[in-house]
Design a protein around this motif. Structure first.
Motif, PDB file in Angstrom:
ATOM      1  N   LEU A 293       0.831  -1.206   0.000  1.00  0.00           N
ATOM      2  CA  LEU A 293       0.000   0.000   0.000  1.00  0.00           C
ATOM      3  C   LEU A 293       0.867   1.258   0.000  1.00  0.00           C
ATOM      4  CD1 LEU A 293      -2.858   1.113   0.103  1.00  0.00           C
ATOM      5  CD2 LEU A 293      -2.739   1.037   2.605  1.00  0.00           C
ATOM      6  N   HIS A 294       1.964   1.226   0.761  1.00  0.00           N
ATOM      7  CA  HIS A 294       2.884   2.371   0.782  1.00  0.00           C
ATOM      8  C   HIS A 294       3.484   2.594  -0.601  1.00  0.00           C
ATOM      9  CE1 HIS A 294       6.584   4.651   1.494  1.00  0.00           C
ATOM     10  NE2 HIS A 294       6.085   5.024   2.666  1.00  0.00           N
ATOM     11  N   GLY A 295       3.920   1.511  -1.244  1.00  0.00           N
ATOM     12  CA  GLY A 295       4.503   1.631  -2.574  1.00  0.00           C
ATOM     13  C   GLY A 295       3.518   2.179  -3.595  1.00  0.00           C
ATOM     14  N   LEU A 296       2.275   1.685  -3.552  1.00  0.00           N
ATOM     15  CA  LEU A 296       1.252   2.173  -4.487  1.00  0.00           C
ATOM     16  C   LEU A 296       0.935   3.645  -4.224  1.00  0.00           C
ATOM     17  CD1 LEU A 296      -1.203  -0.877  -4.496  1.00  0.00           C
ATOM     18  CD2 LEU A 296       0.335  -0.175  -6.341  1.00  0.00           C
ATOM     19  N   GLY A 297       0.809   3.995  -2.947  1.00  0.00           N
ATOM     20  CA  GLY A 297       0.521   5.387  -2.617  1.00  0.00           C
ATOM     21  C   GLY A 297       1.650   6.317  -3.013  1.00  0.00           C
ATOM     22  N   TYR A 298       2.882   5.879  -2.783  1.00  0.00           N
ATOM     23  CA  TYR A 298       4.060   6.673  -3.148  1.00  0.00           C
ATOM     24  C   TYR A 298       4.052   6.985  -4.636  1.00  0.00           C
ATOM     25  CZ  TYR A 298       9.036   7.673  -4.039  1.00  0.00           C
ATOM     26  OH  TYR A 298      10.225   8.230  -4.454  1.00  0.00           O
ATOM     27  N   TRP A 299       3.865   5.971  -5.460  1.00  0.00           N
ATOM     28  CA  TRP A 299       3.933   6.183  -6.900  1.00  0.00           C
ATOM     29  C   TRP A 299       2.700   6.888  -7.434  1.00  0.00           C
ATOM     30  CZ3 TRP A 299       7.895   6.727  -9.703  1.00  0.00           C
ATOM     31  CH2 TRP A 299       9.088   6.083  -9.367  1.00  0.00           C
ATOM     32  N   ALA A 300       1.556   6.731  -6.767  1.00  0.00           N
ATOM     33  CA  ALA A 300       0.374   7.488  -7.178  1.00  0.00           C
ATOM     34  C   ALA A 300       0.609   8.984  -6.990  1.00  0.00           C
ATOM     35  CB  ALA A 300      -0.845   7.031  -6.371  1.00  0.00           C
ATOM     36  N   VAL A 301       1.222   9.362  -5.869  1.00  0.00           N
ATOM     37  CA  VAL A 301       1.513  10.766  -5.605  1.00  0.00           C
ATOM     38  C   VAL A 301       2.577  11.291  -6.568  1.00  0.00           C
ATOM     39  CG1 VAL A 301       2.469  12.379  -3.915  1.00  0.00           C
ATOM     40  CG2 VAL A 301       0.820  10.654  -3.185  1.00  0.00           C
ATOM     41  N   VAL A 302       3.667  10.512  -6.746  1.00  0.00           N
ATOM     42  CA  VAL A 302       4.754  10.957  -7.627  1.00  0.00           C
ATOM     43  C   VAL A 302       4.259  11.137  -9.056  1.00  0.00           C
ATOM     44  CG1 VAL A 302       6.943  10.272  -8.676  1.00  0.00           C
ATOM     45  CG2 VAL A 302       6.602   9.986  -6.220  1.00  0.00           C
ATOM     46  N   LEU A 303       3.525  10.161  -9.569  1.00  0.00           N
ATOM     47  CA  LEU A 303       3.037  10.260 -10.945  1.00  0.00           C
ATOM     48  C   LEU A 303       1.996  11.363 -11.079  1.00  0.00           C
ATOM     49  CD1 LEU A 303       2.714   6.521 -12.048  1.00  0.00           C
ATOM     50  CD2 LEU A 303       4.562   8.127 -12.515  1.00  0.00           C
ATOM     51  N   GLY A 304       1.157  11.516 -10.060  1.00  0.00           N
ATOM     52  CA  GLY A 304       0.172  12.593 -10.109  1.00  0.00           C
ATOM     53  C   GLY A 304       0.828  13.960 -10.199  1.00  0.00           C
ATOM     54  N   LEU A 305       1.856  14.187  -9.389  1.00  0.00           N
ATOM     55  CA  LEU A 305       2.578  15.462  -9.428  1.00  0.00           C
ATOM     56  C   LEU A 305       3.307  15.648 -10.753  1.00  0.00           C
ATOM     57  CD1 LEU A 305       4.067  15.569  -5.813  1.00  0.00           C
ATOM     58  CD2 LEU A 305       2.222  16.990  -6.725  1.00  0.00           C
ATOM     59  N   LEU A 306       3.944  14.576 -11.226  1.00  0.00           N
ATOM     60  CA  LEU A 306       4.703  14.666 -12.473  1.00  0.00           C
ATOM     61  C   LEU A 306       3.787  14.965 -13.656  1.00  0.00           C
ATOM     62  CD1 LEU A 306       7.439  14.388 -13.870  1.00  0.00           C
ATOM     63  CD2 LEU A 306       7.037  11.923 -14.037  1.00  0.00           C
ATOM     64  N   ILE A 307       2.644  14.298 -13.705  1.00  0.00           N
ATOM     65  CA  ILE A 307       1.693  14.532 -14.800  1.00  0.00           C
ATOM     66  C   ILE A 307       1.129  15.947 -14.736  1.00  0.00           C
ATOM     67  CG2 ILE A 307      -0.573  13.872 -15.699  1.00  0.00           C
ATOM     68  CD1 ILE A 307       0.124  10.974 -14.881  1.00  0.00           C
ATOM     69  N   THR A 308       0.816  16.413 -13.540  1.00  0.00           N
ATOM     70  CA  THR A 308       0.280  17.770 -13.382  1.00  0.00           C
ATOM     71  C   THR A 308       1.284  18.822 -13.831  1.00  0.00           C
ATOM     72  OG1 THR A 308      -1.095  17.046 -11.514  1.00  0.00           O
ATOM     73  CG2 THR A 308      -0.674  19.414 -11.739  1.00  0.00           C
ATOM     74  N   ILE A 309       2.532  18.672 -13.396  1.00  0.00           N
ATOM     75  CA  ILE A 309       3.578  19.625 -13.783  1.00  0.00           C
ATOM     76  C   ILE A 309       3.799  19.597 -15.291  1.00  0.00           C
ATOM     77  CG2 ILE A 309       6.036  20.142 -13.587  1.00  0.00           C
ATOM     78  CD1 ILE A 309       5.880  19.097 -10.693  1.00  0.00           C
ATOM     79  N   THR A 310       3.855  18.396 -15.854  1.00  0.00           N
ATOM     80  CA  THR A 310       4.067  18.265 -17.299  1.00  0.00           C
ATOM     81  C   THR A 310       2.921  18.901 -18.080  1.00  0.00           C
ATOM     82  OG1 THR A 310       5.217  16.178 -16.897  1.00  0.00           O
ATOM     83  CG2 THR A 310       4.540  16.642 -19.153  1.00  0.00           C
ATOM     84  N   LEU A 312       0.911  21.359 -17.115  1.00  0.00           N
ATOM     85  CA  LEU A 312       0.971  22.819 -16.987  1.00  0.00           C
ATOM     86  C   LEU A 312       2.072  23.409 -17.863  1.00  0.00           C
ATOM     87  CD1 LEU A 312       0.444  23.182 -13.126  1.00  0.00           C
ATOM     88  CD2 LEU A 312      -1.212  23.646 -14.943  1.00  0.00           C
ATOM     89  N   VAL A 313       3.223  22.735 -17.892  1.00  0.00           N
ATOM     90  CA  VAL A 313       4.326  23.213 -18.731  1.00  0.00           C
ATOM     91  C   VAL A 313       3.945  23.134 -20.206  1.00  0.00           C
ATOM     92  CG1 VAL A 313       6.687  22.724 -19.480  1.00  0.00           C
ATOM     93  CG2 VAL A 313       6.120  22.666 -17.047  1.00  0.00           C
ATOM     94  N   PHE A 314       3.299  22.061 -20.613  1.00  0.00           N
ATOM     95  CA  PHE A 314       2.948  21.868 -22.019  1.00  0.00           C
ATOM     96  C   PHE A 314       1.932  22.921 -22.485  1.00  0.00           C
ATOM     97  CE2 PHE A 314       0.129  19.734 -25.172  1.00  0.00           C
ATOM     98  CZ  PHE A 314       1.030  19.700 -26.220  1.00  0.00           C
ATOM     99  N   ARG A 315       1.006  23.290 -21.624  1.00  0.00           N
ATOM    100  CA  ARG A 315      -0.009  24.263 -22.015  1.00  0.00           C
ATOM    101  C   ARG A 315       0.588  25.635 -22.311  1.00  0.00           C
ATOM    102  NH1 ARG A 315      -4.837  23.161 -17.595  1.00  0.00           N
ATOM    103  NH2 ARG A 315      -4.971  20.892 -17.905  1.00  0.00           N
ATOM    104  N   ARG A 316       1.721  25.940 -21.688  1.00  0.00           N
ATOM    105  CA  ARG A 316       2.313  27.274 -21.836  1.00  0.00           C
ATOM    106  C   ARG A 316       3.616  27.265 -22.631  1.00  0.00           C
ATOM    107  NH1 ARG A 316      -0.485  26.628 -17.428  1.00  0.00           N
ATOM    108  NH2 ARG A 316      -1.644  28.346 -16.458  1.00  0.00           N
ATOM    109  N   ARG A 317       4.005  26.096 -23.097  1.00  0.00           N
ATOM    110  CA  ARG A 317       5.312  25.984 -23.740  1.00  0.00           C
ATOM    111  C   ARG A 317       5.230  26.268 -25.231  1.00  0.00           C
ATOM    112  NH1 ARG A 317       9.196  20.659 -23.281  1.00  0.00           N
ATOM    113  NH2 ARG A 317      10.984  21.478 -24.437  1.00  0.00           N
TER     114      ARG A 317
END
Length: 320
Positions: A293-310, A312-317
């Motif tokens: 559960l820790h591993g799944l939660g860790y990667w859900a948060v990491v991927l969620g942040l990475l996708i969100t940042i990507t 936002l950058v793509f919309r303005r790039r």
């Protein structure tokens, strides 16, 4: 949205690199099955005779001293398992073939990480080449909605990675089971191996999504691969430091590789030192667990942040 997804799927599979990468992955998975075949092959009479004496001598030593080993390790602050391993098994000494569960778990682990590396390269090239050549800018003139373009490309990259992971897992489990059956060995732990292969597809998907996002952020496939190699080096250094440095040990629950292991193996463990000693094996320590559960939660948060940042950058790039 449907026609955009269809166009992205055609674009992905029209790339020569995609086909070559999949063929290379298939070839390497097949070659590794030669190692699995060796592991599940019963030893010859000559090999058994050579190992029998060594095995019996060690068993005698283990039976006479394992309680003392455990007591010494517990007195030093370590665990009983660290002080005295479990009773030796015949397969550990070449007296019997490796059980299917053990051999197949090795193959599934190999397939998951190899599949992850391949999908990372494919998804990174899928978007990185479009940014580099300017074809992405051209595509945006036909579909000016950047949110829809990003979503369609991400969905295709994610689905491709998941399908590759499922295919690699199914192929590995099936071929390993076939080889084991050919040698007359029981398929011990088959449901557990199938579940592990399913979790392995999640590991492959993580690699694919990370590769896609990093390539879109950097605008280069080469830069993405370079970041991957740099990350592997940093994790390797942390692993080495974890043998002697408590701060590196305490980083284990937040390390990407440890959490990937937790997902794949349905949990994993790491050691934290609680004292000092003249030698590494004399340092008192405690074993801690990183759960699935820790591993799944860790990667859900990491991927969620990475996708969100990507996104936002793509919309303005500027991609022209």
């Amino acid at each position: 949205m449907i026609h955009v997804l269809r166009a992205e799927i055609r674009r992905l599979f029209a790339r020569r690199l995609t086909l070559l990468a999949l063929l290379g992955l298939l070839a390497l998975i097949g070659l590794f099955q030669l190692q699995v075949n060796q592991l599940v092959t019963p030893p010859s009479a000559e090999e058994v005779a050579t190992s029998q004496a060594e095995y019996q001598e060690y068993v005698k030593d283990w039976e006479a001293n394992h309680e003392e080993w455990e007591a010494e390790c517990l007195a030093g602050g370590g665990s009983a398992q660290a002080g005295a391993p479990e009773r030796p098994e015949p397969s550990d000494w070449g007296l019997a073939a490796l059980p299917y569960k053990d051999a197949a778990s090795i193959a599934v682990t190999f397939g998951a990480y190899l599949g992850g590396m391949v999908t990372l390269v494919v998804t990174a090239s899928f978007i990185g080449a479009e940014v580099t050549t300017g074809s992405l800018a051209n595509w945006l003139t036909f579909v000016p909605d950047r949110r829809r373009v990003f979503t369609s490309k991400l969905l295709v990259a994610t689905a491709f990675s998941l399908l590759v992971g499922l295919a690699v897992g199914a192929l590995t489990v099936a071929v390993s089971a076939l080889l084991t059956s050919v040698h007359g060995q029981p398929l011990t732990g088959l449901p557990d191996i199938a579940a592990m292969a399913a979790r392995g597809s999640l590991v492959v998907t993580v690699f694919g999504v990370v590769g896609f996002c990093l390539a879109l952020l950097t605008g280069s496939t080469g830069a993405t691969i370079g970041m991957l190699l740099g990350g592997v080096f940093v994790l390797y250094v942390r692993t080495i430091l974890a043998f002697s440095s408590r701060w590196a040990q305490r980083l284990s629950p937040w390390s990407p590789d440890v959490n990937l292991q937790a997902v794949l193996n349905k949990g994993t463990t790491y050691v934290v030192s609680t004292g000092t000693g003249s030698e590494i094996y004399e340092v008192p320590s405690v074993e801690k667990t990183v759960s699935l559960l820790h591993g799944l939660g860790y990667w859900a948060v990491v991927l969620g942040l990475l996708i969100t940042i990507t996104s936002l950058v793509f919309r303005r790039r500027d991609v022209t």
